[in-house]
Design a protein around this motif. Structure first.
Motif, PDB file in Angstrom:
ATOM      1  N   LEU A 131       0.886  -0.923  -0.506  1.00  0.00           N
ATOM      2  CA  LEU A 131      -0.365  -0.496  -0.386  1.00  0.00           C
ATOM      3  C   LEU A 131       0.718   1.095   0.266  1.00  0.00           C
ATOM      4  CD1 LEU A 131      -2.629  -1.420   2.232  1.00  0.00           C
ATOM      5  CD2 LEU A 131      -2.953  -0.580   0.060  1.00  0.00           C
ATOM      6  N   ALA A 152       2.066   1.595  -3.678  1.00  0.00           N
ATOM      7  CA  ALA A 152       1.144   1.873  -4.535  1.00  0.00           C
ATOM      8  C   ALA A 152       0.194   3.465  -4.640  1.00  0.00           C
ATOM      9  CB  ALA A 152       0.145   1.098  -4.391  1.00  0.00           C
ATOM     10  N   ASN A 153       1.216   4.086  -2.928  1.00  0.00           N
ATOM     11  CA  ASN A 153       0.130   5.066  -2.803  1.00  0.00           C
ATOM     12  C   ASN A 153       1.229   6.598  -2.437  1.00  0.00           C
ATOM     13  OD1 ASN A 153      -2.773   5.074  -3.169  1.00  0.00           O
ATOM     14  ND2 ASN A 153      -1.863   2.657  -1.361  1.00  0.00           N
ATOM     15  N   HIS A 154       2.118   6.019  -2.533  1.00  0.00           N
ATOM     16  CA  HIS A 154       3.610   7.214  -2.431  1.00  0.00           C
ATOM     17  C   HIS A 154       3.825   7.612  -1.421  1.00  0.00           C
ATOM     18  CE1 HIS A 154       2.835   6.932  -6.841  1.00  0.00           C
ATOM     19  NE2 HIS A 154       1.862   7.064  -7.105  1.00  0.00           N
ATOM     20  N   HIS A 182      -3.147   7.630   7.128  1.00  0.00           N
ATOM     21  CA  HIS A 182      -2.733   7.350   5.303  1.00  0.00           C
ATOM     22  C   HIS A 182      -3.106   5.909   5.691  1.00  0.00           C
ATOM     23  CE1 HIS A 182      -1.488   8.284   1.746  1.00  0.00           C
ATOM     24  NE2 HIS A 182      -2.729   7.475   1.227  1.00  0.00           N
ATOM     25  N   LEU A 224      -5.637   3.672   4.304  1.00  0.00           N
ATOM     26  CA  LEU A 224      -5.441   2.547   2.834  1.00  0.00           C
ATOM     27  C   LEU A 224      -6.142   1.152   3.328  1.00  0.00           C
ATOM     28  CD1 LEU A 224      -2.180   4.027   1.371  1.00  0.00           C
ATOM     29  CD2 LEU A 224      -4.580   4.079   0.620  1.00  0.00           C
ATOM     30  N   TYR A 278      -8.759  -1.832   1.193  1.00  0.00           N
ATOM     31  CA  TYR A 278      -8.213  -2.984   0.691  1.00  0.00           C
ATOM     32  C   TYR A 278      -8.794  -4.054   0.719  1.00  0.00           C
ATOM     33  CZ  TYR A 278      -4.814  -6.607  -0.684  1.00  0.00           C
ATOM     34  OH  TYR A 278      -3.902  -7.139  -1.308  1.00  0.00           O
TER      35      TYR A 278
END
Ligand code: PMP
Length: 288
Positions: free
Chosen positions: A211, A214-216, A266, A270, A274
């Motif tokens: 995660l 994939a989410n910087h 955050h 996420l 997910y």
């Protein structure tokens, strides 16, 4: 309803012989698999880790992955609750007490299911307390062995201090928790100790790193020193049953500003998204 050696029965009726090597030597391995909306979460990854644990103790896998999948589906179906967690336990079977492996003895296989409750909301809002301790376990912590006496003793240190978890330090570096993986955040960078023989390769640990990628979310997989743990802006704890949790008090000192941090919030969001995607994937009519 539980599964024991080929039969389903109420747990009260389940018995194993006293010479089971799990009872005598702690000679076995286990897995814990969360189930959301009656569907096992990350099942292939859990079965791969189970194989790694079995290989680690030189015990043949009693089932192929398809058989495991069918068996686990039956256990889920025979228990109430949309969200459950499966506990699967395999020992080297029943034999006259002797350290050496017995020849031609079938493994003992036990599976149970329990209700899976989400982490208490107040822990997510205010964070959990943790203590630290010297990691005095064996050198194969990558094997999910049922012989958990060191973990039991280490976790009790947290209970004695009215804390949730014991964070383990070996030779000046963070390894993991007594029953969880641990991440820290320093200067907005998520830091994760690298997988090795000194920690369990957590399934939730992998999800969190996926995660983050994939989410910087800036992250590094590298050794984390005890000093970095003690001066972290955030500490995060992960496990299949606790998901992602903030640690806001360490050895009675506040972590960062003493509140759950931005990176935790955050990642927690996420992670919930997910999970929801996983559940939608199994919804009636879902295409994948
Ligand atoms: N480390 C240890 C020692 C554990 O017992 C657990 C919980 N099974 C974890 C890490 C977390 O692993 P997972 O995310 O697969 O539950």
């Amino acid at each position: 309803m539980i599964y024991l050696n080929g039969k389903f029965m109420p747990i009260e009726q389940a018995c194993i012989p006293v010479l089971d090597r799990g009872f005598i030597f702690g000679d076995g391995v286990y897995e814990v698999i969360p189930v959301y909306s009656r569907q096992p979460f990350r099942l292939p990854e859990h079965l791969t880790r189970l194989q790694h644990s079995l290989d680690g103790i030189r015990l043949k896998n009693p089932f192929g992955n398809d058989e495991w999948q069918q068996l686990l589906a039956q256990v889920i179906a025979q228990n109430n609750g949309e969200d459950q967690y499966l506990y699967l336990h395999i020992t080297r079977g029943v034999a006259k007490r002797d350290h050496a492996f017995p020849a031609n003895v079938p493994a003992t296989v036990f599976i149970m299911s329990n209700p899976l409750l989400p982490p208490p909301a107040e822990l997510l809002v205010s964070g959990a307390a943790a203590v630290t301790a010297n990691d005095n376990r064996w050198m194969r912590c990558d094997v999910k062995a049922i012989s958990l006496l060191p973990n039991v003793l280490l976790r009790q240190l947290a209970v004695d201090a009215h804390a949730l978890e014991t964070i383990l330090i070996r030779d000046g570096f963070l390894t993991e928790g007594a029953a969880s993986n641990i991440f820290i955040v320093k200067n907005n960078v998520l830091l994760a100790p690298p997988k090795s023989n000194l920690m369990l390769p957590g399934i939730t640990y992998d999800v969190v790193l996926e995660l983050a990628a994939a989410n910087h979310i800036t992250h590094e997989i590298r050794q984390v020193t005890e000093t970095e743990v003690r001066t972290a802006d955030e500490i995060l704890l992960t496990s299949s049953t606790k998901e992602v949790m903030p640690v806001t008090l360490l050895d009675q000192q506040p972590v960062g500003n003493g509140k759950p941090g931005k990176v935790f919030m955050h990642l927690h969001t996420l992670y919930q998204e997910y999970k929801a995607t996983h559940m939608r994937g199994f919804a009636p009519g879902a295409s994948s």
